[in-house]
Design a protein around this motif. Structure first.
Motif, short mmCIF file in Angstrom:
data_model
loop_
_atom_site.label_atom_id
_atom_site.label_comp_id
_atom_site.label_asym_id
_atom_site.label_seq_id
_atom_site.Cartn_x
_atom_site.Cartn_y
_atom_site.Cartn_z
N VAL A 172 6.79 -39.98 -21.14
CA VAL A 172 8.01 -40.63 -20.65
C VAL A 172 7.99 -42.03 -21.24
O VAL A 172 7.02 -42.78 -21.08
CB VAL A 172 8.03 -40.70 -19.11
CG1 VAL A 172 9.24 -41.47 -18.62
CG2 VAL A 172 8.02 -39.29 -18.52
N GLU A 218 1.31 -30.06 -11.46
CA GLU A 218 0.62 -31.23 -11.99
C GLU A 218 -0.48 -31.57 -10.99
O GLU A 218 -0.21 -31.73 -9.80
CB GLU A 218 1.56 -32.42 -12.17
CG GLU A 218 0.86 -33.63 -12.77
CD GLU A 218 1.74 -34.84 -12.94
OE1 GLU A 218 1.59 -35.53 -13.95
OE2 GLU A 218 2.60 -35.09 -12.06
N LEU A 275 5.41 -28.20 -8.75
CA LEU A 275 6.54 -29.08 -9.02
C LEU A 275 7.88 -28.36 -8.99
O LEU A 275 8.89 -28.95 -8.64
CB LEU A 275 6.37 -29.74 -10.40
CG LEU A 275 5.12 -30.59 -10.58
CD1 LEU A 275 5.02 -31.06 -12.02
CD2 LEU A 275 5.15 -31.78 -9.62
N TRP A 319 10.13 -39.70 -13.57
CA TRP A 319 8.69 -39.70 -13.81
C TRP A 319 8.27 -41.11 -14.19
O TRP A 319 8.99 -41.82 -14.89
CB TRP A 319 8.34 -38.76 -14.96
CG TRP A 319 8.46 -37.32 -14.62
CD1 TRP A 319 9.61 -36.61 -14.49
CD2 TRP A 319 7.40 -36.41 -14.35
NE1 TRP A 319 9.33 -35.30 -14.17
CE2 TRP A 319 7.99 -35.16 -14.09
CE3 TRP A 319 6.03 -36.53 -14.32
CZ2 TRP A 319 7.23 -34.04 -13.79
CZ3 TRP A 319 5.28 -35.41 -14.04
CH2 TRP A 319 5.87 -34.17 -13.78
N TRP A 343 13.82 -36.03 -10.26
CA TRP A 343 13.28 -37.35 -9.92
C TRP A 343 12.82 -38.02 -11.21
O TRP A 343 12.62 -37.37 -12.23
CB TRP A 343 12.11 -37.25 -8.94
CG TRP A 343 10.91 -36.52 -9.46
CD1 TRP A 343 9.92 -37.04 -10.26
CD2 TRP A 343 10.57 -35.16 -9.26
NE1 TRP A 343 9.00 -36.09 -10.56
CE2 TRP A 343 9.37 -34.91 -9.96
CE3 TRP A 343 11.15 -34.12 -8.57
CZ2 TRP A 343 8.75 -33.67 -9.98
CZ3 TRP A 343 10.53 -32.89 -8.59
CH2 TRP A 343 9.35 -32.67 -9.28
N HIS A 401 1.98 -37.49 -19.41
CA HIS A 401 1.83 -36.56 -18.28
C HIS A 401 1.36 -35.22 -18.83
O HIS A 401 1.63 -34.88 -19.97
CB HIS A 401 3.16 -36.37 -17.55
CG HIS A 401 3.66 -37.62 -16.93
ND1 HIS A 401 3.28 -38.04 -15.69
CD2 HIS A 401 4.50 -38.57 -17.41
CE1 HIS A 401 3.87 -39.18 -15.41
NE2 HIS A 401 4.61 -39.53 -16.44
N PRO A 410 13.46 -32.09 -13.29
CA PRO A 410 12.71 -32.32 -12.06
C PRO A 410 13.53 -32.87 -10.90
O PRO A 410 13.18 -32.65 -9.75
CB PRO A 410 11.64 -33.32 -12.47
CG PRO A 410 12.24 -34.05 -13.62
CD PRO A 410 13.08 -33.02 -14.34
#
Length: 72
Positions: free
Chosen positions: A55, A3, A8, A27, A25, A32, A23
Motif C-alpha cells: 500500500v 492475515e 479477512l 490498509w 477499509w 502486507h 476490503p
C-alpha cells in the motif's frame, strides 16, 4: 483470505480463474502478506498460498484500489 490467521473476507472466482477483492477499509501504508485459499462447493479448503502486496501513499482525490489476484 487471512492475515496473521485472521479471516479477512471471501470472494467468488471468475470462470477464467481470476478474482478481485475489496476490503471495505483502508490498509496501513507498507507491505502486507495475506494468505489466499479456495473452498469448493463441498466446503473443502485448498492449501493456502501467500499473496504479498504494498500500500503506497497516494495523492488526494485518487480512487480506492482493489487487489487483483493471480491464478493460484
Amino acid at each position: 483470505m487471512t492475515e496473521n490467521g485472521v479471516f479477512l473476507g471471501a470472494t467468488a472466482v471468475a470462470a477464467h480463474g481470476r478474482w478481485s477483492w475489496e476490503p471495505g477499509w483502508a490498509w496501513p501504508e507498507g507491505m502486507h502478506l495475506v494468505e489466499v485459499f479456495a473452498v469448493d462447493a463441498a466446503g473443502v479448503e485448498s492449501s493456502g498460498t501467500q499473496a504479498p502486496f504494498a500500500v503506497v501513499n497516494v495523492s488526494a482525490g485518487a480512487g480506492s484500489a482493489t487487489y487483483y489476484g493471480q491464478n493460484f
